[in-house]
Write a protein that holds these residues in place. Structure first.
Motif, PDB file in Angstrom:
ATOM      1  N   ARG A 112      -9.820  11.376 -12.079  1.00 36.32           N
ATOM      2  CA  ARG A 112      -8.722  11.117 -13.166  1.00 36.32           C
ATOM      3  C   ARG A 112      -8.531   9.770 -13.300  1.00 36.32           C
ATOM      4  O   ARG A 112      -8.251   9.334 -14.480  1.00 36.32           O
ATOM      5  CB  ARG A 112      -7.781  11.656 -12.292  1.00 36.32           C
ATOM      6  N   GLU A 113      -8.650   8.780 -12.305  1.00 39.42           N
ATOM      7  CA  GLU A 113      -8.378   7.499 -12.446  1.00 39.42           C
ATOM      8  C   GLU A 113      -9.426   6.815 -13.556  1.00 39.42           C
ATOM      9  O   GLU A 113      -9.032   6.098 -14.313  1.00 39.42           O
ATOM     10  CB  GLU A 113      -8.665   6.702 -11.345  1.00 39.42           C
ATOM     11  N   LYS A 170     -10.550   6.934  -6.080  1.00 36.34           N
ATOM     12  CA  LYS A 170      -9.744   7.827  -5.324  1.00 36.34           C
ATOM     13  C   LYS A 170      -9.659   9.015  -6.163  1.00 36.34           C
ATOM     14  O   LYS A 170      -9.648  10.215  -5.544  1.00 36.34           O
ATOM     15  CB  LYS A 170      -8.123   7.295  -5.476  1.00 36.34           C
ATOM     16  N   SER A 171      -9.849   9.264  -7.406  1.00 38.30           N
ATOM     17  CA  SER A 171     -10.157  10.365  -8.240  1.00 38.30           C
ATOM     18  C   SER A 171     -10.886  10.095  -9.590  1.00 38.30           C
ATOM     19  O   SER A 171     -10.640   9.043 -10.221  1.00 38.30           O
ATOM     20  CB  SER A 171      -8.464  11.086  -8.438  1.00 38.30           C
ATOM     21  N   PHE A 182      -6.556   0.507   4.174  1.00 41.32           N
ATOM     22  CA  PHE A 182      -6.658  -0.136   2.682  1.00 41.32           C
ATOM     23  C   PHE A 182      -8.214   0.297   2.180  1.00 41.32           C
ATOM     24  O   PHE A 182      -8.505   0.042   1.215  1.00 41.32           O
ATOM     25  CB  PHE A 182      -6.661  -1.527   3.037  1.00 41.32           C
ATOM     26  N   HIS A 209       0.899  -1.179  -0.093  1.00 39.77           N
ATOM     27  CA  HIS A 209       0.061   0.029   0.257  1.00 39.77           C
ATOM     28  C   HIS A 209       0.706   1.286  -0.047  1.00 39.77           C
ATOM     29  O   HIS A 209       0.628   2.259  -0.889  1.00 39.77           O
ATOM     30  CB  HIS A 209      -1.059  -0.275   1.275  1.00 39.77           C
ATOM     31  N   PHE A 257      -2.450  16.889  -8.686  1.00 41.14           N
ATOM     32  CA  PHE A 257      -2.651  15.475  -9.297  1.00 41.14           C
ATOM     33  C   PHE A 257      -3.808  14.608  -8.290  1.00 41.14           C
ATOM     34  O   PHE A 257      -4.021  13.598  -8.714  1.00 41.14           O
ATOM     35  CB  PHE A 257      -1.027  14.469  -8.901  1.00 41.14           C
ATOM     36  N   GLY A 258      -4.215  15.234  -7.373  1.00 40.39           N
ATOM     37  CA  GLY A 258      -5.213  14.603  -6.627  1.00 40.39           C
ATOM     38  C   GLY A 258      -4.791  13.799  -5.434  1.00 40.39           C
ATOM     39  O   GLY A 258      -5.387  12.936  -4.650  1.00 40.39           O
ATOM     40  N   ARG A 295       2.467   6.920  -6.974  1.00 40.78           N
ATOM     41  CA  ARG A 295       1.622   8.095  -7.299  1.00 40.78           C
ATOM     42  C   ARG A 295       2.523   9.403  -7.096  1.00 40.78           C
ATOM     43  O   ARG A 295       2.391  10.203  -7.772  1.00 40.78           O
ATOM     44  CB  ARG A 295       0.379   8.140  -6.601  1.00 40.78           C
TER      45      ARG A 295
END
Lengths: 519, 301
Positions: free
Chosen positions: B296-297, B293-294, B29, A263, A470-471, A270
């Protein structure tokens, strides 16, 4: 007398047997002085075997021929890692000859070197300088004052610098090689104890007053490839065994399966993507273990998808990185040490995988060092404080258990300096008010990636904006500390004496911190 | 039943109720739901200790945005009542009841919850229920079970016990599960609650896991029970809309909003009539994309 240095640590300005010491003044603040050290010129020993000749059949003969006397400094490399047999073997022999009061100056020490403890207690070894020390030896040296002066901890680049500058003067270097010829050409890539690159030994070979090459595998002249040349080696000795291949491959060099570390790796990936440094031709240092190799795997997946290709990889090498070289993801590996046998094989067979010396890798005063040219560096931490200072030497109990290694060297010069660490290790928070031992100053760290959040050094405003654009959510390092302490509580201060058991030298030769005796 | 009616349950991570390190790390997670397990993961002689640990975890830990449930021991075990009465005061979002075979099983838990809530001074209905269907009998009664309590927010399917109960065994193709999985989906969807698919235990095989989740999504499941943290991101990825799905949903919602503003009754997007269910589905697609998560993904896929 104690003075306060640039990171707020109280360090001595003079130590008996070590002399005057300078406080750390900033990453590139202290200019070099003096000239390169040069070993004496000697008549070379006669070719052939036996007394007065260059090739000897016993360590004892070699020690006697080297002129080693009480009070001198001996050095070793740590390429055999925990499979090293030479340090213990040579010191046993020296002790048997009645030689005492030596300074031990290996590039690093491992668990296996706990066998030295009796020689320290008996006064055969009275001073030590090393990158790191582990296990029982480290514990004894942190809990007791056994040496006549504190252990001097040097980074890999710092050691090379100190040797070149004559600050660390080596009287006799005992350099193991897995393959050598009787004239002194040596390498680490052939033979039963192949350990790969001899990068740390190269500096010793060049600057020590007397160089003893030790091997268990004599090959016909010339021993190719030549990592250490015959021109630098005074004597060659054959012994039964120089190292245990099983111990050479110690340390976590496989990709972790721990979901928490995976993780962290995903978060680090990222950050790397957002940083802008993950671009065509980027250079990378992965290190070993934990999340960092998992990051290499993620880089590979992304490169496979996008077609982007890296430039060189640097530092130590692992099989995984070598595989990436083989598959064309990177164009070259510059290697100071091989962490596993697959890396040794790559060094043996891939012409784009080459050895470099510790000076070439990380010496602040070399005319170029790779550590100053690299784009992305994955760093570890046993602790990091709210000023981003990093400790990789002492554990949460204040006992030495790690190594300075190339941490401060690479952090000083690399463009993106990324620390990955679990926020909680054992029962302890990783983020603390003030690290027990500063190895790398906080100004050299850009970002800390943990499983419970990412903190950017406030000095790196642009990077923070890039990440946010970039978030990627970032928090202050104090927030991370709070998140950790909410689960662990605040650790009690350590009980320590004022007595100094180690001095931590920054890569430029100044003192960045000390280690005090733990009670 | 407004409680978390739009809550996503794409992933429900099982965490052994007797392992403090795993409990502490579970929210890292970011599964949609965490299920602290007091049932199969805990040996009989550790039931009390695990229950105390879970109670203390619920009291002290911050689980962030995750829904936190506890899988309690079955109605006919000696631990059932003690589990419920110990847990209610620390207010887990829901209790997951194992081996539900009839509406009565759920009603029994509902009633006990009501009493415990009253004792703890909590509004009745605070703690929700998830029913786990794991036997042939449970499958046959799925439609009445799904309607058995207003507390019920999800119904999950457990394949391991189910295959035992039909005297079969699991195969990679999963044909033996098809009827049961469909029955659970239909019963749950008819009742307006979330159907959750069974666990996938080959934790090293990411490709097979994703294929299994894709099949579940196709059947109509809202999410997947997970036994390993690595499965969470994979499940979310499968439930993530494609860029085309997302952009179509956004066009539908924009056209619908615009039509509302204009006071127009009928909306068409790209030549197709847009009505209530289509708007609702579009909203769900956007919600899921937002929960990832975003955006964008999604767009980058």
């Amino acid at each position: 007398m104690m003075v306060t240095n640039k990171v707020g640590r109280s360090v001595p300005s003079f130590i008996e047997n070590l002399g005057e010491l300078k406080p750390y003044a900033g990453v590139f603040a202290t200019p070099p002085t003096g000239a390169h050290y040069a070993p004496p010129i000697r008549r070379h020993l006669g070719i052939g075997m036996g007394a007065g000749k260059k090739f000897l059949a016993s360590l004892r003969e070699a020690i006697l021929a080297s002129g080693l006397k009480s009070g001198m400094t001996i050095s070793f490399h740590h390429h055999f890692r925990n499979g090293d047999m030479l340090v213990n073997m040579v010191v046993d022999e020296i002790a048997a000859l009645g030689i005492k009061d030596l300074t031990l100056a290996p590039s690093s020490l491992q668990n296996i070197h706990q066998a030295l403890i009796p020689h320290i207690r008996s006064g055969v070894i009275t001073a030590i300088t090393t990158s790191g020390l582990r296990g029982e030896l480290a514990e004894v040296l942190t809990r007791e004052s056994l040496l006549k002066s504190p252990v001097v901890i040097r980074s890999h680049g710092g050691r090379a610098r100190a040797i070149e500058a004559g600050e660390l003067k080596i009287d006799v270097a005992f350099l193991g090689a897995s393959s050598a010829d009787v004239y002194g050409n040596m390498n680490g890539i052939h033979g039963p104890a192949a350990c790969g690159s001899l990068g740390y030994a190269m500096v010793d070979a060049q600057y020590a007053d007397f160089v003893v090459g030790i091997t268990d595998n004599i090959v016909p002249y010339p021993a190719l490839p030549i990592s250490i040349p015959q021109t630098q080696v005074d004597l060659v000795v054959k012994v039964d065994k120089v190292g245990d291949p099983k111990g050479i491959m110690t340390g976590a060099t496989r990709i972790t399966r721990d979901p928490l570390e995976l993780h962290i790796a995903a978060q680090a990936m990222r950050v790397i993507e957002a940083s802008g440094y993950f671009r065509e031709g980027f250079s990378f240092q992965a290190g070993t273990g934990g999340a960092s190799l998992a990051v290499a795997k993620l880089l590979k997946e992304s490169m496979a998808e996008t077609g982007l290709r890296g430039g060189f990889c640097t530092g130590g090498s692992t099989g995984y990185i070598c595989e990436m070289l083989q598959e064309g993801y990177f164009s070259a590996i510059l290697d100071t040490q091989c962490f596993d046998l697959a890396a040794v094989e790559s060094l043996r067979t891939n012409p784009r995988h080459v050895e470099m010396s510790a000076s070439y890798y990380a010496n602040i005063h070399a005319k170029a060092c790779t550590a100053h040219i690299t784009d992305i560096m994955m760093l570890a931490a046993t602790e990091i404080d709210t000023a981003f200072n990093v400790n990789v030497l002492t554990g949460s109990d204040g006992i030495m258990m790690g190594a300075s290694g190339g941490h401060s060297d690479t952090a000083a010069g690399t463009k993106l300096r990324l620390v990955t660490a679990p926020l909680i290790r054992g029962r302890f928070p990783i983020v603390v008010d003030s690290v027990h031992t500063v190895i790398t100053p906080g100004e050299c760290i850009d970002v800390l990636v943990t499983e419970r959040g990412i903190a950017v050094n406030p000095a790196q405003k642009t990077l923070k904006e890039q990440l946010n654009d970039f978030g990627i959510e970032t928090v202050s390092i104090e927030e991370l500390q709070w998140r950790a302490e909410k689960l662990t509580g605040k650790p009690e201060p350590l009980a320590q004496s004022e007595e100094l058991v180690a001095l931590v030298e920054y890569r430029d030769g100044t003192l960045i911190d000390v280690v005090r005796r733990i009670l | 039943m407004t409680y978390m009616s739009n809550r996503l349950r794409r992933s429900m991570l099982f965490v052994p109720g007797n392992n403090p390190a795993l409990i502490i790390d579970a929210p890292v997670f970011t599964p949609d739901s965490i299920i602290l397990d007091l049932e199969d993961a805990v040996a009989v002689d550790q039931k009390d200790a695990a229950r105390e640990l879970v109670v203390s975890a619920l009291k002290t830990l911050d689980f962030g945005v995750c829904e936190v449930c506890v899988r309690i021991n079955g109605r006919h075990t000696p631990f059932f009542a003690a589990d419920v009465s110990a847990l209610v005061p620390v207010k887990p979002h829901a209790l997951r009841l194992a081996m539900v075979e009839s509406a009565e099983d759920v009603a029994c838990l509902d009633e006990l919850l009501g009493r415990c809530e009253a004792d703890a001074g909590l509004p009745v209905g605070t703690v929700k229920i998830m029913a786990s269907i794991e036997t042939a009998k449970g499958v046959m009664n799925a439609s009445t079970i799904a309607l058995s309590s207003p507390r019920l927010v999800a119904m999950s399917f457990g394949a391991e016990d189910f295959t035992n109960s039909i005297q079969s065994e699991r195969t990679p193709g999963g044909h033996e599960l098809l009827y049961a999985r469909t029955a659970v989906v239909l019963a749950a969807r008819a009742a307006g609650i979330d159907p959750i698919d069974t666990v996938f235990t080959l934790v090293e095989d990411d490709a097979a896991f994703k294929a299994d989740v894709r099949a579940a999504k196709q059947l109509g499941f809202a999410g997947k029970s997970c036994v390993h943290p690595r499965q969470i991101a994979l499940a979310h990825e499968v439930f993530l809309p494609t860029p085309e799905e997302l952009s179509k949903a956004e066009r539908v919602l924009a056209a619908y909003t615009e039509a509302l503003e204009r006071g127009a009754g009928v909306v068409a997007v790209e030549g197709r009539m847009v009505d209530g269910p289509i708007v609702a589905r579009a909203q769900r697609v956007v919600d899921i994309a937002n929960a990832s998560k975003s955006l964008r993904e999604v767009r980058a896929r």
